[in-house]
Motif scaffolding. Structure first.
Motif, PDB file in Angstrom:
ATOM      1  N   HIS A  95       0.871  -1.187   0.000  1.00  0.00           N
ATOM      2  CA  HIS A  95       0.000   0.000   0.000  1.00  0.00           C
ATOM      3  C   HIS A  95       0.900   1.226   0.000  1.00  0.00           C
ATOM      4  O   HIS A  95       1.703   1.428   0.902  1.00  0.00           O
ATOM      5  CB  HIS A  95      -0.910  -0.011   1.230  1.00  0.00           C
ATOM      6  N   PHE A  97       1.266   5.410  -0.112  1.00  0.00           N
ATOM      7  CA  PHE A  97       0.477   6.552   0.344  1.00  0.00           C
ATOM      8  C   PHE A  97       1.369   7.784   0.473  1.00  0.00           C
ATOM      9  O   PHE A  97       2.599   7.690   0.475  1.00  0.00           O
ATOM     10  CB  PHE A  97      -0.229   6.243   1.666  1.00  0.00           C
ATOM     11  N   THR A 124       6.994  -0.527   7.062  1.00  0.00           N
ATOM     12  CA  THR A 124       6.485   0.769   6.616  1.00  0.00           C
ATOM     13  C   THR A 124       7.656   1.709   6.410  1.00  0.00           C
ATOM     14  O   THR A 124       8.550   1.812   7.254  1.00  0.00           O
ATOM     15  CB  THR A 124       5.498   1.359   7.652  1.00  0.00           C
ATOM     16  N   GLU A 151      -2.695   2.551   7.194  1.00  0.00           N
ATOM     17  CA  GLU A 151      -1.998   2.113   5.988  1.00  0.00           C
ATOM     18  C   GLU A 151      -1.437   0.699   6.172  1.00  0.00           C
ATOM     19  O   GLU A 151      -1.487  -0.122   5.241  1.00  0.00           O
ATOM     20  CB  GLU A 151      -0.860   3.089   5.651  1.00  0.00           C
ATOM     21  N   THR A 154      -4.232  -1.687   5.949  1.00  0.00           N
ATOM     22  CA  THR A 154      -4.620  -1.850   4.548  1.00  0.00           C
ATOM     23  C   THR A 154      -3.677  -2.824   3.846  1.00  0.00           C
ATOM     24  O   THR A 154      -4.115  -3.699   3.086  1.00  0.00           O
ATOM     25  CB  THR A 154      -4.613  -0.482   3.822  1.00  0.00           C
TER      26      THR A 154
END
Length: 163
Positions: A95, A97, A124, A151, A154
């Motif tokens: 994901h 972002f 992340t 996030e 997700t």
């Protein structure tokens, strides 16, 4: 009386001839049946190398026992492999972002590596103008001991949707 004796003798000889003919027919029928039995016996015994039916049954029983043992070992091995496969972290969800409004692009990301039980890790990367930060959080049953961002959740959800 002499004529009667000749007729009786002739009848006896004819009866014996008829009986002999019936015996040959019966012998031919028995020979055919014996031939069929020999063929069936050869087919049953096959390549076992033994001639007695009891020995053949014993050999077949041993072979079936060996096959059953092999089958059980293969079933156990298959179960082990299936357990290992479900434990592998084979599902990946990515994901991307935009973490900061001033960077202008989706340069930040969350990547989840999970298995069927939702065990694994989520990584992340937060990208800013001056620096980039990387975070790794372990996942156990879809949860982490650390707070998961939306996030990261997700990314985990995307990974679980992959089959």
């Amino acid at each position: 009386m002499d004529g009667w004796n000749a007729q009786i003798a002739m009848a006896i000889v004819a009866g014996e001839g008829l009986l002999l003919l019936l015996m040959f027919i019966w012998l031919a029928a028995l020979s055919g049946k014996l031939s069929k039995l020999k063929k069936a016996h050869r087919k049953l015994v096959g390549d076992t190398g033994v001639s007695g039916i009891e020995d053949v049954m014993h050999v077949i029983h041993e072979q079936l026992s060996d096959l059953n043992r092999t089958h059980e070992q293969q079933e156990q091995r298959l179960q082990q492999i299936e357990r290992r496969l479900t434990a592998l972290k084979g599902r990946v969800g990515v994901h991307r972002f935009n973490a900061f409004s001033d960077t202008g692009s989706d340069l930040s990301f969350s990547v989840a590596f999970v298995n069927e039980e939702e065990d694994g890790v989520v990584i992340t990367g937060i990208h800013g103008r001056e620096q980039t930060f990387l975070y790794a959080k372990p996942i156990d049953k879809g949860q982490s001991a650390y707070i998961l961002t939306p996030e990261e959740k997700t990314a985990i959800s995307l990974a679980m949707q992959k089959a």
